[in-house]
Design a protein around this motif. Structure first.
Motif, mmCIF file in Angstrom:
data_model
loop_
_atom_site.group_PDB
_atom_site.id
_atom_site.type_symbol
_atom_site.label_atom_id
_atom_site.label_comp_id
_atom_site.label_asym_id
_atom_site.label_seq_id
_atom_site.Cartn_x
_atom_site.Cartn_y
_atom_site.Cartn_z
ATOM 1 N N PRO A 187 0.812 -1.222 0.000
ATOM 2 C CA PRO A 187 0.000 0.000 0.000
ATOM 3 C C PRO A 187 0.844 1.271 0.000
ATOM 4 O O PRO A 187 1.804 1.404 0.754
ATOM 5 C CB PRO A 187 -0.816 -0.124 1.289
ATOM 6 N N ILE A 188 0.491 2.187 -0.888
ATOM 7 C CA ILE A 188 1.186 3.467 -0.982
ATOM 8 C C ILE A 188 0.836 4.321 0.226
ATOM 9 O O ILE A 188 -0.330 4.435 0.607
ATOM 10 C CB ILE A 188 0.804 4.176 -2.287
ATOM 11 N N THR A 189 1.850 4.926 0.837
ATOM 12 C CA THR A 189 1.643 5.739 2.028
ATOM 13 C C THR A 189 1.470 7.215 1.659
ATOM 14 O O THR A 189 1.713 7.619 0.508
ATOM 15 C CB THR A 189 2.838 5.598 2.988
ATOM 16 N N LYS A 190 1.093 8.015 2.651
ATOM 17 C CA LYS A 190 0.921 9.447 2.423
ATOM 18 C C LYS A 190 2.240 10.150 2.162
ATOM 19 O O LYS A 190 2.253 11.277 1.665
ATOM 20 C CB LYS A 190 0.219 10.081 3.627
ATOM 21 N N LYS A 191 3.346 9.502 2.482
ATOM 22 C CA LYS A 191 4.654 10.107 2.255
ATOM 23 C C LYS A 191 5.141 9.894 0.819
ATOM 24 O O LYS A 191 6.118 10.514 0.405
ATOM 25 C CB LYS A 191 5.680 9.533 3.233
ATOM 26 N N GLU A 192 4.469 9.020 0.089
ATOM 27 C CA GLU A 192 4.875 8.719 -1.285
ATOM 28 C C GLU A 192 3.992 9.462 -2.273
ATOM 29 O O GLU A 192 2.802 9.664 -2.031
ATOM 30 C CB GLU A 192 4.765 7.215 -1.559
ATOM 31 N N VAL A 193 4.576 9.841 -3.391
ATOM 32 C CA VAL A 193 3.805 10.516 -4.427
ATOM 33 C C VAL A 193 4.331 10.072 -5.788
ATOM 34 O O VAL A 193 5.525 9.836 -5.964
ATOM 35 C CB VAL A 193 3.896 12.055 -4.276
ATOM 36 N N LEU A 194 3.404 9.933 -6.736
ATOM 37 C CA LEU A 194 3.777 9.540 -8.093
ATOM 38 C C LEU A 194 4.370 10.739 -8.829
ATOM 39 O O LEU A 194 3.852 11.846 -8.749
ATOM 40 C CB LEU A 194 2.554 9.035 -8.858
ATOM 41 N N ALA A 195 5.452 10.502 -9.554
ATOM 42 C CA ALA A 195 6.044 11.538 -10.401
ATOM 43 C C ALA A 195 6.329 10.948 -11.769
ATOM 44 O O ALA A 195 6.890 9.854 -11.873
ATOM 45 C CB ALA A 195 7.330 12.068 -9.784
ATOM 46 N N HIS A 196 5.911 11.644 -12.810
ATOM 47 C CA HIS A 196 6.294 11.266 -14.161
ATOM 48 C C HIS A 196 7.723 11.723 -14.420
ATOM 49 O O HIS A 196 8.296 12.491 -13.642
ATOM 50 C CB HIS A 196 5.350 11.903 -15.187
ATOM 51 N N HIS A 197 8.282 11.250 -15.524
ATOM 52 C CA HIS A 197 9.649 11.578 -15.909
ATOM 53 C C HIS A 197 9.912 13.087 -15.812
ATOM 54 O O HIS A 197 10.814 13.540 -15.101
ATOM 55 C CB HIS A 197 9.853 11.071 -17.341
ATOM 56 N N SER A 198 9.116 13.879 -16.513
ATOM 57 C CA SER A 198 9.337 15.327 -16.518
ATOM 58 C C SER A 198 8.974 15.967 -15.186
ATOM 59 O O SER A 198 9.566 16.984 -14.803
ATOM 60 C CB SER A 198 8.533 15.989 -17.645
ATOM 61 N N ASP A 199 8.008 15.399 -14.457
ATOM 62 C CA ASP A 199 7.648 15.929 -13.141
ATOM 63 C C ASP A 199 8.855 15.909 -12.206
ATOM 64 O O ASP A 199 9.110 16.858 -11.464
ATOM 65 C CB ASP A 199 6.528 15.108 -12.497
ATOM 66 N N ALA A 210 9.882 22.177 -3.081
ATOM 67 C CA ALA A 210 8.828 22.642 -3.985
ATOM 68 C C ALA A 210 7.829 21.514 -4.237
ATOM 69 O O ALA A 210 8.200 20.343 -4.283
ATOM 70 C CB ALA A 210 9.423 23.106 -5.305
ATOM 71 N N PRO A 211 6.550 21.831 -4.380
ATOM 72 C CA PRO A 211 5.555 20.782 -4.630
ATOM 73 C C PRO A 211 5.728 20.153 -6.000
ATOM 74 O O PRO A 211 6.154 20.803 -6.954
ATOM 75 C CB PRO A 211 4.218 21.537 -4.546
ATOM 76 N N LEU A 212 5.419 18.860 -6.088
ATOM 77 C CA LEU A 212 5.430 18.171 -7.376
ATOM 78 C C LEU A 212 4.182 18.564 -8.164
ATOM 79 O O LEU A 212 3.082 18.570 -7.626
ATOM 80 C CB LEU A 212 5.458 16.660 -7.169
ATOM 81 N N VAL A 213 4.365 18.885 -9.421
ATOM 82 C CA VAL A 213 3.234 19.244 -10.277
ATOM 83 C C VAL A 213 3.361 18.446 -11.571
ATOM 84 O O VAL A 213 4.435 17.973 -11.934
ATOM 85 C CB VAL A 213 3.200 20.749 -10.583
ATOM 86 N N SER A 214 2.243 18.296 -12.279
ATOM 87 C CA SER A 214 2.254 17.578 -13.539
ATOM 88 C C SER A 214 1.453 18.369 -14.567
ATOM 89 O O SER A 214 1.101 19.531 -14.338
ATOM 90 C CB SER A 214 1.674 16.161 -13.362
ATOM 91 N N ASP A 215 1.183 17.750 -15.710
ATOM 92 C CA ASP A 215 0.424 18.427 -16.756
ATOM 93 C C ASP A 215 -0.602 17.460 -17.350
ATOM 94 O O ASP A 215 -0.637 16.283 -17.025
ATOM 95 C CB ASP A 215 1.342 18.988 -17.839
ATOM 96 N N TRP A 216 -1.446 17.964 -18.232
ATOM 97 C CA TRP A 216 -2.528 17.161 -18.812
ATOM 98 C C TRP A 216 -1.990 15.968 -19.576
ATOM 99 O O TRP A 216 -2.552 14.880 -19.523
ATOM 100 C CB TRP A 216 -3.381 18.013 -19.736
ATOM 101 N N HIS A 217 -0.916 16.181 -20.325
ATOM 102 C CA HIS A 217 -0.400 15.117 -21.172
ATOM 103 C C HIS A 217 0.028 13.912 -20.335
ATOM 104 O O HIS A 217 -0.304 12.769 -20.658
ATOM 105 C CB HIS A 217 0.779 15.634 -21.996
#
Length: 235
Positions: A187-199, A210-217
């Protein structure tokens, strides 16, 4: 993208900060550079992070009513097939250091694109004192199928029960399939976050807090609805 003072560790960080100081103080009305006579105002650095390499291009505009993009600088760095996040950011750092000083002084914007579908799990916020977020799981490449991974078939079956036929998330190599497979493995915890390559690369440039952000694509392969009037994740 803004540049954070903690984005690079140690001596290399100091060199890159000197090289990129203009990113935090340049403005759109930067002085005209005689060495690039057709380009006026600020410049933009575009960073293309691919599977086999990284390229940086510095672009400007003619400043005319029908403005034409002008390439002022370009450089590339190949990557090994199994390159991971450390190699990604090292290649980006090295290429940014190659941008000539007279162009660096005029940089006002940075844009990053990466391989859609290549994902990892990282710290939501870097540990205190950390120079970068730790990678907690992955990366899993864009072409990695989860079907033979623990929890993979369960993830794909769950997605197919809840998504329309033909949707991109139904692929066993979709970002959503990778995310759910990770969750079914452990199970993924609250401390983990998904990041894409460019993210991940963008977050590295912006700094460990800085917060992790992504885009529509990128988010499209997580099931994000980009149709007119929607722009949300389905219920």
């Amino acid at each position: 993208t803004s540049i954070h003072p903690n984005m690079f560790p140690g001596a290399r960080r100091a060199l890159v900060l000197v090289a990129l100081a203009a990113l935090s103080r340049a403005s759109a009305d930067a002085s005209h550079d005689a060495s690039v006579p057709s380009v006026r105002g600020g410049l933009c650095a575009g960073i293309d992070c691919g599977t086999s390499g990284v390229r940086v291009a510095v672009l400007g505009s003619t400043g005319l009513l029908k403005s034409v993009p002008v390439q002022c600088f370009s450089a590339a760095q190949p990557l090994a097939e199994d390159a991971g996040p450390g190699e990604w950011v090292a290649a980006v750092e090295g290429l940014l250091l190659q941008v000539p000083p007279h162009l660096r002084r005029r940089l006002t914007k940075v844009a990053v694109c990466g391989t859609s579908g290549t994902v990892l799990l990282t710290e939501r916020v870097a540990s205190p004192g950390g120079a970068a977020r730790k990678v907690l799981r992955g990366p899993r490449r864009y072409d990695k199928s989860v079907l033979k991974l623990p929890g993979g078939k369960r993830a794909v079956d769950a997605i197919c029960r809840r998504s329309p036929a033909g949707h991109v998330v139904r692929s066993p190599s979709s970002s959503l399939a990778k995310l759910m497979a990770w969750h079914y493995e452990k199970p993924i915890t609250k401390k983990e976050v998904l990041a894409h390559h460019s993210d991940y690369v963008t977050a590295h440039l912006r700094g460990p807090r800085a917060p992790l952000v992504s885009d529509w694509h990128n988010s499209l392969k997580l099931g994000y609805d980009v149709s007119p009037g929607a722009l949300r994740y389905p219920d």
